[in-house]
Design an enzyme around this catalytic site. Sequence first.
Site, mmCIF file in Angstrom:
data_model
loop_
_atom_site.group_PDB
_atom_site.id
_atom_site.type_symbol
_atom_site.label_atom_id
_atom_site.label_comp_id
_atom_site.label_asym_id
_atom_site.label_seq_id
_atom_site.Cartn_x
_atom_site.Cartn_y
_atom_site.Cartn_z
ATOM 1 N N LYS A 128 0.803 -1.219 0.000
ATOM 2 C CA LYS A 128 0.000 0.000 0.000
ATOM 3 C C LYS A 128 0.843 1.279 0.000
ATOM 4 O O LYS A 128 0.442 2.299 -0.565
ATOM 5 C CB LYS A 128 -0.943 -0.003 1.209
ATOM 6 C CG LYS A 128 -2.129 -0.950 1.050
ATOM 7 C CD LYS A 128 -3.071 -0.829 2.228
ATOM 8 C CE LYS A 128 -4.394 -1.519 1.949
ATOM 9 N NZ LYS A 128 -4.277 -2.932 1.667
ATOM 10 N N GLU A 162 -2.509 6.943 7.589
ATOM 11 C CA GLU A 162 -3.188 7.832 6.664
ATOM 12 C C GLU A 162 -4.184 8.684 7.436
ATOM 13 O O GLU A 162 -4.662 8.284 8.499
ATOM 14 C CB GLU A 162 -3.980 7.038 5.610
ATOM 15 C CG GLU A 162 -3.187 6.572 4.436
ATOM 16 C CD GLU A 162 -4.062 5.868 3.420
ATOM 17 O OE1 GLU A 162 -3.610 5.717 2.282
ATOM 18 O OE2 GLU A 162 -5.188 5.461 3.763
ATOM 19 N N ARG A 189 -7.345 -7.649 -9.697
ATOM 20 C CA ARG A 189 -8.114 -8.868 -9.941
ATOM 21 C C ARG A 189 -9.556 -8.487 -10.260
ATOM 22 O O ARG A 189 -9.919 -7.315 -10.226
ATOM 23 C CB ARG A 189 -8.100 -9.761 -8.689
ATOM 24 C CG ARG A 189 -8.573 -9.005 -7.437
ATOM 25 C CD ARG A 189 -8.714 -9.889 -6.228
ATOM 26 N NE ARG A 189 -8.880 -9.141 -4.998
ATOM 27 C CZ ARG A 189 -9.986 -8.573 -4.578
ATOM 28 N NH1 ARG A 189 -11.074 -8.614 -5.335
ATOM 29 N NH2 ARG A 189 -10.043 -7.931 -3.428
#
Length: 445
Positions: free
Chosen positions: A116, A200, A293
């Site tokens: 990430k 974050e 995906r």
Amino acid sequence: MIESLLVANRGEIARRIIRTARRLGVRAIAVHSEADADLPFVAEADEAVCVGPANPAQSYRNTEAILAAARSTGAQAIHPGYGFLSENADFARTVEASGLIWVGPGGDAISAMGDKINARNLMAAAGVPVAAGTTEPAADVAAAVAAAAEIGYPVMVKAAAGGGGMGMGVAVDEAALRTEYDKVRAFAERMFGDGSVLLERYFPRVRHVEVQILGLADGRVLALGERECSVQRRNQKLVEESPSPAVSPELRSRLLAAAVRAGAAVDYRNAGTVECLLDPTTGEFFFLEMNTRLQVEHPVTELVHGIDLVEEQLRVAAGLPPTFDPDALTVRGHAIELRVNAEDPKRFLPGPGTIKTWVEPTGEGVRVDSGYAEGNTVTPFYDSLMAKLIVHGQDRAEAIARARAAVAAFDLSGPKHNLPFFAELLENQEFLSGDYDTSIVSHLR
């Protein structure tokens, strides 16, 4: 077109992929665990191979067993579905090195988006908005405290290698941060083998909106509209709809353009999803992650665009153009997906068991992608998802009306299930208004 396809997954997504493969005349090969031998996807495949016991590490994540099954059955390609090995870059590379076709993005794109922190940095460099946060892992609690002071509380503490809503916590102050940091780090090491933690900015009121992308064989990246995914429990989705009732034409234009930039930044091929957080007050959106995906919620995109994403995946993997005109995409009506899980409808705790009654709803605009049938047993070894109930209407009001009728008509007994929750949600004024956020489920409890 690919001639034979091994589906390296189980349940509803394996059945879904097999359905498209057989429609296209592609020989469909299933792999299954001992626990899943009696499920519909095994019976519906042209050929099936048992790859191990119930434990996913010994079956659905057993790369050697799956590759051996591909060799023994003469499979030309492997479709990983979602979960399990779908975002395993090493497996993707191994499949291709074995001379097989991987139905998904390349290993480099999977690797780039799998971490990430790396993904955030790549997206920022590509001009995709990212929320304030760390650009490298917080090495220890002291580093996390220093970073949080710069970002400002509250902060989201996340596993850098995590996904699917797992490995996350919110800290409103330093004391909470110290607790959450240790908790997330330990979870990440146990679940992902990587204890890296990022911080974050946390948005107390936020919507979860994502964009379906499709990287074509000719190198172009398309954005196939957005999906609203804000109905969640424990950061995991329960309901998705498209288009999002929160997205204006102007915002949609910015969202889709950013998603295309995100895909182009990693030379993306095949289907993927760019997930974003949307501040409903300011209209700002921020990159959350890219899922490399096919998503669980892909059917709502299929219904509003009139395409089969699995077919498009196979065509990209085979080097073929799409079935549709990329320059003439249209949105038709509104679609909603409800995830029918084997869990109680109040606390959402798993409730596996043998299915005594299973009668799926039918009717105009109603689609059910299911992994089970009457007499099957939902075991505790895998995800609790039993089926996806998807409805389509001319507009959101008609889609909701059809969803209400379909929920009422779905006759299911045996395992615990969350259909009563959906019946409640579909009468809830906050949901009906379209003005809801990720806290909506807590308002219903």
